[in-house]
Design an enzyme around this catalytic site. Structure first.
Site, PDB file in Angstrom:
ATOM      1  N   ASP A 186       5.370  -0.338  -5.204  1.00  0.00           N
ATOM      2  CA  ASP A 186       3.896  -0.506  -5.551  1.00  0.00           C
ATOM      3  C   ASP A 186       3.668   1.046  -6.449  1.00  0.00           C
ATOM      4  OD1 ASP A 186       1.302  -0.282  -5.828  1.00  0.00           O
ATOM      5  OD2 ASP A 186       0.739   0.291  -3.426  1.00  0.00           O
ATOM      6  N   LYS A 232      -1.545   5.735 -14.788  1.00  0.00           N
ATOM      7  CA  LYS A 232      -1.823   4.077 -14.799  1.00  0.00           C
ATOM      8  C   LYS A 232      -3.253   3.757 -15.438  1.00  0.00           C
ATOM      9  CE  LYS A 232      -1.584   0.559 -11.300  1.00  0.00           C
ATOM     10  NZ  LYS A 232      -1.509   0.037  -9.910  1.00  0.00           N
ATOM     11  N   GLU A 285      -0.699  -7.295  -7.464  1.00  0.00           N
ATOM     12  CA  GLU A 285      -1.022  -6.368  -6.234  1.00  0.00           C
ATOM     13  C   GLU A 285      -1.492  -7.302  -5.273  1.00  0.00           C
ATOM     14  OE1 GLU A 285      -3.048  -2.894  -7.523  1.00  0.00           O
ATOM     15  OE2 GLU A 285      -1.119  -2.210  -8.289  1.00  0.00           O
ATOM     16  N   ASP A 287      -8.552  -5.805  -2.755  1.00  0.00           N
ATOM     17  CA  ASP A 287      -7.720  -4.890  -2.808  1.00  0.00           C
ATOM     18  C   ASP A 287      -8.512  -3.461  -3.749  1.00  0.00           C
ATOM     19  OD1 ASP A 287      -5.615  -3.035  -3.434  1.00  0.00           O
ATOM     20  OD2 ASP A 287      -4.527  -4.341  -4.639  1.00  0.00           O
TER      21      ASP A 287
END
Length: 631
Positions: free
Chosen positions: A15, A76, A181, A208
């Site tokens: 992850d 990211k 994800e 999420d």
């Protein structure tokens, strides 16, 4: 046990998070989240550069306050984006490190490393984090790890997915698949709750909300089949934004109280941000807390009380925006909220009470499923998928079937500047679709295609994936020649486009395989070489640190010997002087030398031992003979 581990080459699940990353593996019939060298199950997605070396993970985060301009986080949020992107420009204002414009509108991170200005892309920084996760896994498994499934936000576009795969390649990993994800979290939920294998069909909504992104997925789980119905998301919404709001609030409070603006001081802002992050976590369980920083700016202490209500007020627009994604996802899935059986929470920011309250109100009081570990569930699901793809024989997971969807519409620009959709968003992936186009001019012998991704009507408002020209079309009146454009999406959501002229049987195939979204092979090879150089430099630094430590330990042992009253009484004056001189020389040398090599430290230790070891041997022999005589 150790021998058994070496018998196979496991595939891991990673992850790769905005703020924290996590790695897991399926072995011995269960998924294990792997702890790092600090004993933590999650690792900060942070890389820091100093005059001596670079740090990744906990070591990087621990020195961020001292070295904010050379400590890189949130990479990211840059990966696969353009420097001119308004979101990138907004983020730059809140980051202490420098981001400048590189070639092809690529954002480049500028840091000082070993007293030199170095430039890194977001892909390189992410590759360093992935390499750290790989090392963590290899240390635990006691074997080389090459294969991995890496997770990405469901709403990552083509460029961001490709960039993530490139980062994995630079890190020495074979990225078997990039997995959404929330889909990974759904797999974890299915296994954790023993939903798999049950006869009844369950509609599951996964919410999420992490450090940098928000994703919502609606899935149907039936037996061991996971079918994604729709995804929605925001690749720029998460805990980092909530932190920014708190930091800005505190800056204004400080300005009102002391008439001073601290926003231009990188160290002060970093210390304040760290305290705001802590306060945010506390407010998930407490109704209020203090944000307190000693000598924050110009020796002035800062202390301010913040309540859970105030935190919610500061971020209410973000919270409502995240719940709006739920509504959008259900519409795309053509599903009523009353038909959702389970609402599953994952991601660290899903712990925020106000977010949970808004979600519960949206679902008319339905109890939210909080059974998943918010920090580890995505890596858990990725590890399961990795095991399946690696051919691991495990009855519990081997028959799982995963049917995913593409997050954004794909199409080409037409003559009027609009985007003609070839594959609509939330189409099942992998997929292959075609659409016919005709010439718009008389005697036209070529067609120029621009491939876009997005939901806006005007093509220019969407993300340009690539361009190509189909030549060799036979001359004919407008509208008489038909060109078939084919879009093919693989299991990773990676797109290939081809076109063929079919009216007269003449055909030509063009495939987009290497556009601006993906790094050229030469650039990837350069980054791989740089990563290897970093590894060599790290080994040199460790060797030097070990050699220095050995010299310091020896000097400390000598000090202990001369401090011991019993030993001092038996030492000859000449021997005592030799040891004291040796201690003084080593101490002065260590204090005077700025940067010595490992060999220099080893040589200094060798010279010192040559003088002192014979004396120490005599002392030990004397002790042994005294002990024997007493017996």
């Amino acid at each position: 046990m150790a021998d058994d581990r070496r018998m196979f080459c496991p595939a891991i699940g990673i992850d790769l998070g905005t703020t924290y990353s996590c790695v897991a593996v399926l072995q011995h019939d269960r998924v294990e989240t792997i702890v790092n060298d600090q004993g933590n199950r999650t690792t900060p997605s942070c890389v820091a550069f100093t005059d001596m070396q670079h740090f990744i993970g906990d070591a990087a985060k621990n020195q961020i306050a001292m070295n904010p301009t050379n400590s890189v986080f949130d990479s990211k949020r840059l990966i696969g984006r353009r420097f001119s992107d308004p979101l990138v420009q907004s983020d730059i204002k809140s980051w202490p490190f420098k981001v400048i414009e590189g070639s092809d509108d690529k954002p480049m991170i500028s840091v000082t490393y070993k007293n030199e200005i170095k430039m890194f892309s977001a892909v390189e920084i992410s590759s360093m984090v992935l390499q750290k996760m790989r090392v963590i896994a290899e240390t635990y498994l006691e074997t080389t790890v090459k294969n991995a499934v890496v997770t990405v936000p469901a709403y990552f576009n083509e460029a961001q997915r490709k960039a993530t795969m490139d980062a994995g390649r630079i890190a020495g990993l074979n990225v078997m698949r990039v997995l959404n994800e929330p889909t990974a979290a759904a797999i974890a939920y299915g296994l954790d709750r023993a939903v798999l294998g049950s006869i009844c069909k369950r509609n599951v909504l996964v919410f999420d909300l992490g450090g940098g992104t928000a994703d919502v997925s609606v899935l149907t789980i039936e037996g061991k089949k996971f079918e994604v119905k729709a995804v929605a998301g925001d690749t720029h919404l998460g805990g980092e934004d909530f932190d920014n709001r708190m930091v800005n609030h505190c800056v204004e409070v400080f300005k009102r109280k002391h008439k001073k603006d601290i926003s231009g001081n990188a160290k002060a802002m970093r210390r304040l941000r760290t305290e705001c992050e802590r306060a945010k976590r506390v407010l998930s369980s407490a109704l209020d807390t203090n944000i307190s920083v000693d000598a924050l700016y110009e020796g002035i202490d800062f202390i301010s009380n913040i309540t859970r209500s105030k935190f919610s007020e500061l971020n209410m627009d973000f919270f409502k925006k995240s719940v709006k994604l739920v509504e959008k996802c259900l519409v795309d899935a053509k599903m009523e909220k009353r038909n959702v059986h389970d609402v599953v929470l994952t991601g660290g920011s899903s712990r925020i009470p106000k977010v949970q309250q808004l979600l519960q109100e949206f679902f008319d009081g339905v109890e939210l499923k909080r059974s998943l570990n918010s920090d580890e569930s995505v890596a858990y699901g990725a590890a399961v998928q990795a095991a399946i793809m690696a051919g691991t024989r495990n009855e519990r997971v081997q028959d799982i079937v995963l049917v995913d969807v593409i997050p954004l519409s794909l199409g080409v620009e037409t003559n009027d500047g609009t985007m003609s959709v070839v594959i609509p968003r939330n189409t099942t992936s992998p997929t292959h679709m075609e659409r016919n186009y005709t010439t718009v001019e008389d005697n036209q012998t070529s067609i120029f295609f621009c491939v876009y991704e997005g939901e806006r009507t005007r093509a220019a408002d969407n993300y340009l994936l690539g361009k190509f020209t189909l030549s060799g079309i036979p001359a004919a009146p407008r509208g008489k020649i038909t060109v078939v454009v084919s879009f093919n999406i693989d299991i990773n959501g990676i797109l290939k486009v081809s076109a063929r002229e079919s009216t007269t049987g003449v055909s030509q195939k063009i495939t987009i395989t290497n556009d601006k979204a993906r790094l050229p092979i030469e650039e990837i090879n350069r980054m791989i070489k740089d990563a290897e150089n970093f590894k060599v430099e790290d080994e040199k630094y460790k060797d030097k640190a070990k050699a220095k430590g050995a010299l310091e330990d020896y000097a400390y042992d000598l000090k202990s010997i001369v401090k011991d009253k019993e030993i001092r009484a038996k030492l000859e004056p000449e021997s005592k002087k030799k040891i004291e001189d040796a201690i003084r020389q080593v101490t002065q040398w260590l204090e005077g030398v700025q940067s010595a090599s490992a060999n220099e430290y080893k040589e200094k230790l060798k010279v010192t031992k040559k003088v002192c070891d014979p004396i120490i041997v005599k002392i030990k022999q004397h002790k042994q003979s005294s002990s024997s005589s007493r017996r």
